[in-house]
Design an enzyme around this catalytic site. Structure first.
Site, PDB file in Angstrom:
ATOM      1  N   ASP A 198       0.729  -3.640   7.580  1.00 41.08           N
ATOM      2  CA  ASP A 198       1.786  -2.951   8.328  1.00 41.08           C
ATOM      3  C   ASP A 198       1.218  -1.972   9.346  1.00 41.08           C
ATOM      4  O   ASP A 198       0.020  -1.684   9.357  1.00 41.08           O
ATOM      5  CB  ASP A 198       2.696  -2.173   7.361  1.00 41.08           C
ATOM      6  CG  ASP A 198       3.567  -3.094   6.530  1.00 41.08           C
ATOM      7  OD1 ASP A 198       3.875  -4.203   7.005  1.00 41.08           O
ATOM      8  OD2 ASP A 198       3.940  -2.703   5.405  1.00 41.08           O
ATOM      9  N   TYR A 250      -6.565  -3.701  -2.612  1.00 40.46           N
ATOM     10  CA  TYR A 250      -6.248  -2.607  -1.698  1.00 40.46           C
ATOM     11  C   TYR A 250      -6.730  -1.284  -2.283  1.00 40.46           C
ATOM     12  O   TYR A 250      -6.785  -1.108  -3.501  1.00 40.46           O
ATOM     13  CB  TYR A 250      -4.732  -2.503  -1.473  1.00 40.46           C
ATOM     14  CG  TYR A 250      -4.158  -3.567  -0.573  1.00 40.46           C
ATOM     15  CD1 TYR A 250      -4.066  -3.363   0.806  1.00 40.46           C
ATOM     16  CD2 TYR A 250      -3.693  -4.768  -1.097  1.00 40.46           C
ATOM     17  CE1 TYR A 250      -3.525  -4.335   1.633  1.00 40.46           C
ATOM     18  CE2 TYR A 250      -3.155  -5.750  -0.274  1.00 40.46           C
ATOM     19  CZ  TYR A 250      -3.074  -5.520   1.084  1.00 40.46           C
ATOM     20  OH  TYR A 250      -2.546  -6.486   1.907  1.00 40.46           O
TER      21      TYR A 250
END
Length: 240
Positions: free
Chosen positions: A48, A106
């Site tokens: 994003d 992540y």
């Protein structure tokens, strides 16, 4: 196949958008400049706006005669400073950067001190209130395994299978920085950031660690914590 690092601060995410600059667009233009070919670059993760990558993988079809080991030099010569190709190699035609991935990892960084740090403002979430890291570690344990993570996804495509397997979720503190790492076979939209926001609520005492299983079972987004801001998130590993 390309292995790419980027600072996501100045980009509207990975995926191409009509009226906004994205990492995919910048890379595709660089590839066209170097090879003379218009390509469709497929990324392993559609990060994003504001999210960073220390290990993004992408693939494209090409007829270029440039050897793979020379391609990073050619691309980096025309890419902006905040996007770098660190490796290129030829892969089988069946390889798909996104669908061939077995797991993704992540990292999320939280600055936990009273005042923000100017040099880290685009690279972490500043939480000025003391966080109970031990409680966050206890809560992290309950996320591991295979679950329906509907309570930890932003509203979006309801056709996506909400059942995911989290292989690893750790919380570590180093000085004023709290590092959260999560590895799974896949993630729902904003899932990592909602898990982080929920762990922060646990650290603040707004949610008890033992409540996590019930929140997962509820499949109700309103029961989980807030969505952590994007700038603390880093894509760090893809396993094929």
């Amino acid at each position: 196949m390309l292995i790419i690092e980027y600072d996501g601060t100045n980009y509207h995410g990975w995926q191409y958008q009509k009226n906004a600059i994205t990492v995919q667009e910048v890379l595709e233009k660089a590839i066209e400049k170097v090879t003379g070919e218009k390509v469709n670059l497929i990324g392993s993760s559609r990060t994003d706006t504001g999210v960073h990558a220390l290990y993004q993988v992408a693939n494209f079809k090409t007829k270029t005669k440039i050897p793979p080991e020379k391609l990073p030099y050619a691309l980096n010569a025309v890419l902006p400073d905040d996007v770098v190709v660190v490796k290129a190699k030829e892969v089988d035609k069946s390889f798909h950067a996104r669908y061939s991935a077995r797991s993704k990892r992540y990292r999320y960084l939280i600055l936990n001190r009273q005042f923000p740090m100017p040099t880290m403002r685009n690279y972490c979430w500043h939480v000025p209130y003391p966080l109970d890291v031990e409680a966050m570690k206890k809560a992290a344990f309950f996320f591991r395994g295979t679950h329906d993570f509907s309570a930890f996804k932003a509203s979006g495509n309801k056709k996506v299978n909400p059942v995911k397997t989290i292989f690893d979720l750790t919380v570590e503190k180093e000085g004023d920085l709290i590092k959260i790492e999560v590895e799974a076979d896949g993630f729902l939209y904003n899932m990592v950031r909602i898990i982080v926001g929920t762990l922060v609520y646990v650290g603040l005492g707004k949610i008890k660690a033992g409540e996590i299983p019930a929140i997962i079972e509820s499949k109700d987004r309103t029961k989980a914590g807030i969505t952590a801001p994007p700038q603390g998130l880093y894509l760090v590993r893809i396993v094929y």
